[in-house]
Design an enzyme around this catalytic site. Structure first.
Site, short mmCIF file in Angstrom:
data_model
loop_
_atom_site.label_atom_id
_atom_site.label_comp_id
_atom_site.label_asym_id
_atom_site.label_seq_id
_atom_site.Cartn_x
_atom_site.Cartn_y
_atom_site.Cartn_z
N ASN A 9 -21.04 65.19 -51.69
CA ASN A 9 -21.82 64.16 -52.46
C ASN A 9 -23.35 64.49 -52.18
O ASN A 9 -24.52 63.76 -52.05
CB ASN A 9 -21.82 62.68 -51.48
CG ASN A 9 -22.11 61.48 -52.63
OD1 ASN A 9 -22.67 61.79 -53.79
ND2 ASN A 9 -22.26 60.20 -51.84
N GLU A 35 -18.77 68.16 -55.57
CA GLU A 35 -19.53 67.21 -55.91
C GLU A 35 -20.97 67.66 -55.30
O GLU A 35 -21.75 67.04 -54.81
CB GLU A 35 -19.50 65.61 -55.41
CG GLU A 35 -20.19 64.70 -56.29
CD GLU A 35 -20.00 63.33 -56.11
OE1 GLU A 35 -20.48 62.32 -56.63
OE2 GLU A 35 -19.02 62.92 -55.22
N ASP A 148 -11.20 66.93 -53.82
CA ASP A 148 -11.25 65.50 -54.03
C ASP A 148 -10.54 65.03 -54.99
O ASP A 148 -10.91 65.27 -56.09
CB ASP A 148 -12.79 64.74 -54.02
CG ASP A 148 -12.92 63.40 -54.32
OD1 ASP A 148 -11.69 62.62 -54.23
OD2 ASP A 148 -14.05 63.01 -54.51
N ASN A 150 -9.57 62.20 -55.91
CA ASN A 150 -9.83 60.73 -56.27
C ASN A 150 -8.49 60.10 -56.51
O ASN A 150 -8.45 59.00 -57.39
CB ASN A 150 -10.88 60.88 -57.45
CG ASN A 150 -12.16 60.55 -57.37
OD1 ASN A 150 -12.56 59.66 -56.57
ND2 ASN A 150 -13.04 61.46 -57.90
N HIS A 245 -17.68 61.17 -47.73
CA HIS A 245 -16.21 61.93 -47.24
C HIS A 245 -16.25 62.67 -46.12
O HIS A 245 -17.39 63.02 -45.46
CB HIS A 245 -15.88 62.88 -48.52
CG HIS A 245 -15.49 62.21 -49.79
ND1 HIS A 245 -14.28 62.27 -50.49
CD2 HIS A 245 -16.30 61.69 -50.66
CE1 HIS A 245 -14.27 61.81 -51.58
NE2 HIS A 245 -15.67 61.50 -51.87
#
Length: 253
Positions: A9, A35, A148, A150, A245
């Site tokens: 992130n 990310e 990830d 999602n 995360h």
């Protein structure tokens, strides 16, 4: 070989929270990052080559501060590739590092967003990823698809499945793709070893969700069926902080 995957992130944000020290102490051979929200020109020399031990390879989004993937590795890969599709490469969604006949993929699957605003894009990515994995396996590679996704696949994979049935990440179409992916033979390594509930990789920053363990398991390391016998362990590193995360890790022969 230890392979870690982590949606940080924002790699510049996590650098300020001890990322380099964590990475160099992790013992990982390969670390897949999602990310990143940055391109290499924005990063410190120390972050580009942590500890003088890791080499880094980035796939960045054209849009500044958005999406992006990377691979950090102790061993120089034979080659590094992207998805080969501008729809996804323009958002830096995939970085593939090849080591002999092993392909380690760092993938940041799109978020389908509220009311499924990007669901079509998400499913197009998912189908392209399945096609890419099939192609690599056909070419003789074993694959570790890290990232990830999602998607929380099954009710066990999130704290409140009923309340989230209409929400991004748990839409029927997304879960159906995970069914298709696993039906094609790909193995969710964590569930191969662990059938316990309340094991999550992402928690909202709101409502003290992490300390209450109200989370979702949306980060995976999946492998092709002929490779699962070489996977020795698959764990969630839930004590590692710095992002919404936490990292996950597989150890393979």
């Amino acid at each position: 070989m230890k392979i870690i995957s982590w949606n940080v992130n924002g790699i510049r944000a996590v650098e300020k929270k001890g990322f380099i020290d964590w990475l160099t102490a992790s013992g990982a051979d390969v670390v897949c990052i999602q990310e990143t929200k940055a391109n290499p020109s924005q990063l410190s020399e120390e972050l580009l080559a942590p500890g003088g031990v890791y080499k880094s390879y980035f796939s960045s989004a054209k849009k500044p501060g958005y999406s992006g993937t990377a691979v950090f590795t102790r061993v120089e890969p034979d080659s590094v590739e992207t998805m080969g599709d501008d729809r996804f490469d323009d958002e830096g969604r995939v970085t593939i590092a090849k080591f002999k006949k092993l392909a380690v993929i760092s993938a940041y699957f799109p978020n389908s967003q509220d009311a499924g605003a990007r669901l079509d894009y998400k499913l197009a990515f998912c189908d392209a990823m399945l096609k890419k994995c099939d192609s690599l396996v056909k070419d003789g590679f074993d694959i570790v698809l890290c990232g990830d996704y999602n998607i929380a696949h099954k009710p066990i994979d999130l704290a409140n499945p009923k309340a989230n049935e209409g929400n991004a990440g748990y839409l029927p179409e997304e879960r159906a793709w995970m069914d298709k992916f696993t039906a094609a033979g790909y193995v969710d390594t964590f569930r191969h070893f662990c059938s316990e509930p309340k094991m999550y990789t992402w928690w909202s920053y709101r409502f003290h969700a992490r300390e209450k363990n109200i989370g979702w398991r949306i980060d995976y390391q999946c492998v092709n069926p002929s490779f699962i016998g070489k996977v020795k362990s698959s764990v969630i590193l839930s004590d590692v902080t710095g992002s919404d995360h936490c990292p996950i890790m597989v150890e393979v022969e």
